[in-house]
Motif scaffolding. Structure first.
Motif, mmCIF file in Angstrom:
data_model
loop_
_atom_site.group_PDB
_atom_site.id
_atom_site.type_symbol
_atom_site.label_atom_id
_atom_site.label_comp_id
_atom_site.label_asym_id
_atom_site.label_seq_id
_atom_site.Cartn_x
_atom_site.Cartn_y
_atom_site.Cartn_z
ATOM 1 N N GLY A 140 0.814 -1.221 0.000
ATOM 2 C CA GLY A 140 0.000 0.000 0.000
ATOM 3 C C GLY A 140 0.844 1.265 0.000
ATOM 4 N N ARG A 141 0.344 2.303 0.686
ATOM 5 C CA ARG A 141 1.085 3.572 0.733
ATOM 6 C C ARG A 141 2.329 3.441 1.608
ATOM 7 N NH1 ARG A 141 -2.184 8.221 3.179
ATOM 8 N NH2 ARG A 141 -0.195 9.281 3.018
ATOM 9 N N ASP A 142 3.286 4.301 1.364
ATOM 10 C CA ASP A 142 4.523 4.314 2.149
ATOM 11 C C ASP A 142 4.189 4.502 3.633
ATOM 12 O OD1 ASP A 142 6.949 4.839 3.356
ATOM 13 O OD2 ASP A 142 7.717 5.995 1.670
ATOM 14 N N TYR A 143 4.600 3.511 4.439
ATOM 15 C CA TYR A 143 4.244 3.565 5.866
ATOM 16 C C TYR A 143 4.845 4.765 6.584
ATOM 17 C CZ TYR A 143 8.891 1.622 6.857
ATOM 18 O OH TYR A 143 10.248 1.412 6.946
ATOM 19 N N HIS A 144 5.955 5.283 6.077
ATOM 20 C CA HIS A 144 6.526 6.463 6.736
ATOM 21 C C HIS A 144 5.501 7.595 6.754
ATOM 22 C CE1 HIS A 144 10.191 4.348 5.287
ATOM 23 N NE2 HIS A 144 10.671 4.728 6.459
ATOM 24 N N ASP A 145 4.869 7.807 5.586
ATOM 25 C CA ASP A 145 3.896 8.906 5.474
ATOM 26 C C ASP A 145 2.665 8.637 6.325
ATOM 27 O OD1 ASP A 145 5.645 9.950 3.650
ATOM 28 O OD2 ASP A 145 4.589 9.129 1.912
ATOM 29 N N VAL A 146 2.146 7.406 6.224
ATOM 30 C CA VAL A 146 0.900 7.088 6.935
ATOM 31 C C VAL A 146 1.135 7.167 8.448
ATOM 32 C CG1 VAL A 146 -0.901 5.353 7.282
ATOM 33 C CG2 VAL A 146 0.205 5.570 5.047
ATOM 34 N N MET A 147 2.200 6.536 8.901
ATOM 35 C CA MET A 147 2.489 6.525 10.336
ATOM 36 C C MET A 147 2.739 7.951 10.847
ATOM 37 S SD MET A 147 2.937 4.824 13.171
ATOM 38 C CE MET A 147 3.358 3.091 13.085
ATOM 39 N N ARG A 148 3.512 8.744 10.097
ATOM 40 C CA ARG A 148 3.810 10.111 10.540
ATOM 41 C C ARG A 148 2.527 10.931 10.689
ATOM 42 N NH1 ARG A 148 6.988 11.393 6.714
ATOM 43 N NH2 ARG A 148 8.831 10.323 7.503
ATOM 44 N N GLU A 149 1.642 10.801 9.702
ATOM 45 C CA GLU A 149 0.354 11.536 9.783
ATOM 46 C C GLU A 149 -0.399 11.143 11.053
ATOM 47 O OE1 GLU A 149 -1.750 10.371 6.253
ATOM 48 O OE2 GLU A 149 -0.278 11.365 4.954
ATOM 49 N N ARG A 150 -0.459 9.846 11.318
ATOM 50 C CA ARG A 150 -1.239 9.371 12.481
ATOM 51 C C ARG A 150 -0.584 9.803 13.799
ATOM 52 N NH1 ARG A 150 -4.073 4.733 10.251
ATOM 53 N NH2 ARG A 150 -4.626 5.598 8.224
ATOM 54 N N LEU A 151 0.748 9.731 13.837
ATOM 55 C CA LEU A 151 1.431 10.120 15.083
ATOM 56 C C LEU A 151 1.219 11.606 15.352
ATOM 57 C CD1 LEU A 151 4.859 8.218 14.771
ATOM 58 C CD2 LEU A 151 2.918 7.585 16.191
ATOM 59 N N ARG A 152 1.294 12.404 14.282
ATOM 60 C CA ARG A 152 1.098 13.853 14.463
ATOM 61 C C ARG A 152 -0.326 14.158 14.905
ATOM 62 N NH1 ARG A 152 4.745 15.958 9.398
ATOM 63 N NH2 ARG A 152 6.753 15.700 10.464
ATOM 64 N N GLN A 153 -1.253 13.405 14.345
ATOM 65 C CA GLN A 153 -2.656 13.588 14.729
ATOM 66 C C GLN A 153 -2.848 13.265 16.218
ATOM 67 O OE1 GLN A 153 -4.928 11.436 11.875
ATOM 68 N NE2 GLN A 153 -6.880 12.253 12.605
ATOM 69 N N LEU A 154 -2.223 12.169 16.639
ATOM 70 C CA LEU A 154 -2.340 11.788 18.048
ATOM 71 C C LEU A 154 -1.691 12.846 18.944
ATOM 72 C CD1 LEU A 154 -3.172 9.693 20.190
ATOM 73 C CD2 LEU A 154 -0.962 8.580 19.861
ATOM 74 N N MET A 155 -0.534 13.333 18.519
ATOM 75 C CA MET A 155 0.146 14.362 19.322
ATOM 76 C C MET A 155 -0.744 15.596 19.469
ATOM 77 S SD MET A 155 4.106 14.187 18.086
ATOM 78 C CE MET A 155 4.699 15.276 19.386
ATOM 79 N N ALA A 156 -1.385 16.003 18.372
ATOM 80 C CA ALA A 156 -2.233 17.199 18.413
ATOM 81 C C ALA A 156 -3.457 16.945 19.295
ATOM 82 C CB ALA A 156 -2.655 17.579 16.998
#
Ligand code: SF4
Length: 295
Positions: free
Chosen positions: A96-112
């Motif tokens: 699927g999509r590059d996990y770096h991008d997907v994981m980074r988006e989710r981690l940033r969302q959680l941080m916010a």
């Protein structure tokens, strides 16, 4: 700075709502001696092959405060990537999509959402992510060095958040898995008691090696990555298809047949792998792999 301790229960509930299948917390203490010794020995044996970056910042990998001064807690998180469909020849994690991008988006969302102060990491900084997943109690070490999350197996991506807050509670490592991986050493020469020897690993050779492939390397049925030890691991039985669309292959990728791969053009490569981790091998690397592939 907000000095109130993190509410770990609430944080885990937020992580769950964002699709993380596991979330654990540990104090930001130095990496334990047994693992630090093992990591140094792995480097001394040269098992990192040409991954020069693994030799850089060793102390920083072993001491989180050197990477992020002020860090008090480490949060380890996992996303289930097991695709429900697969293009043969490409490792499960890269469908699927590059996990770096997907994981980074989710981690940033959680941080916010959780108001976390600190930094998040996805396999791009000197962070021993498997150690932290173990230490934060979200998974157990498999014989191939991967982490298996109970109920989801080893088909998970890991991410970390280094936070400047303490937590109201921390997690403990899980007990070792109940089933050993019988015959693990005879499965593949890259699997050694001292860890994975990347020089002999198809995954390393087809993704990281920029030169020629070793003459005696058999790619089996793959041309990007390798899932043999992943699939042989007893915990693989716990892997279950993810609902996350981000990790499913596109219809274009699924439609590729052997002859399409053998005649792959740079334009097709760009279109197929625009947002994919397969970009890492580059066009030349993928074509080299395909030339050595025996489906
Ligand atoms: S990924 Fe494949 S080549 Fe690498 S250690 Fe596992 S079985 Fe061996």
């Amino acid at each position: 700075m907000n000095s109130a301790p993190l509410n770990s229960k609430e944080l885990k509930a937020q992580a769950h709502r964002l699709g993380f299948v596991a979330c654990g917390l540990a104090p930001a203490e130095p990496v334990q001696q047994w693992y630090a010794r093992r990591f140094r020995q792995w480097l001394q044996l040269g098992y990192q092959a040409d991954m020069q970056y693994m030799q850089n910042h060793v102390e920083m990998r072993l001491q989180p405060t050197l990477l992020h001064p002020g860090v008090r807690s480490i949060i380890s998180l996992a996303l289930n990537y097991m695709p429900s469909r697969q293009q043969p020849g490409i490792s499960l994690y890269a469908q699927g999509r590059d996990y770096h991008d997907v994981m980074r988006e989710r981690l940033r969302q959680l941080m916010a959402e959780a108001g976390l102060q600190g930094r998040c990491f996805v396999d791009t900084a000197p962070v021993l992510e498997r150690y932290w997943a173990w230490r934060c109690g979200i998974g157990q070490f498999c014989r191939n060095g991967l982490i298996a999350v109970p109920g989801y197996g080893p088909t998970v991506f890991l991410g970390e958040i280094f936070v400047e807050q303490e937590s109201d509670a921390y997690d403990q490592p899980l007990a070792p898995p109940p089933h050993d991986f019988a015959g693990w050493q005879s499965l593949c020469p890259a699997l050694t008691p001292q860890g994975l020897d990347a020089r002999l690993c198809i995954s390393y050779q087809t993704i990281e090696n920029r030169g020629e492939l070793p003459q005696d390397l058999h790619l089996h049925r793959t041309f990007y990555g390798c899932d043999r030890c992943l699939r042989a691991c007893p915990q693989f039985g716990e892997s279950q298809p993810t609902q996350d669309e981000a990790f499913q292959p596109s219809p274009q990728l699924l439609g590729m047949q052997e002859n399409d791969w053998r005649t792959l053009t740079p334009e097709q490569y760009k279109a197929l792998f625009k947002d994919s981790a397969v970009k890492r091998a580059k066009y030349q690397g993928l074509v080299r792999n395909i030339q050595n592939w025996k489906p």
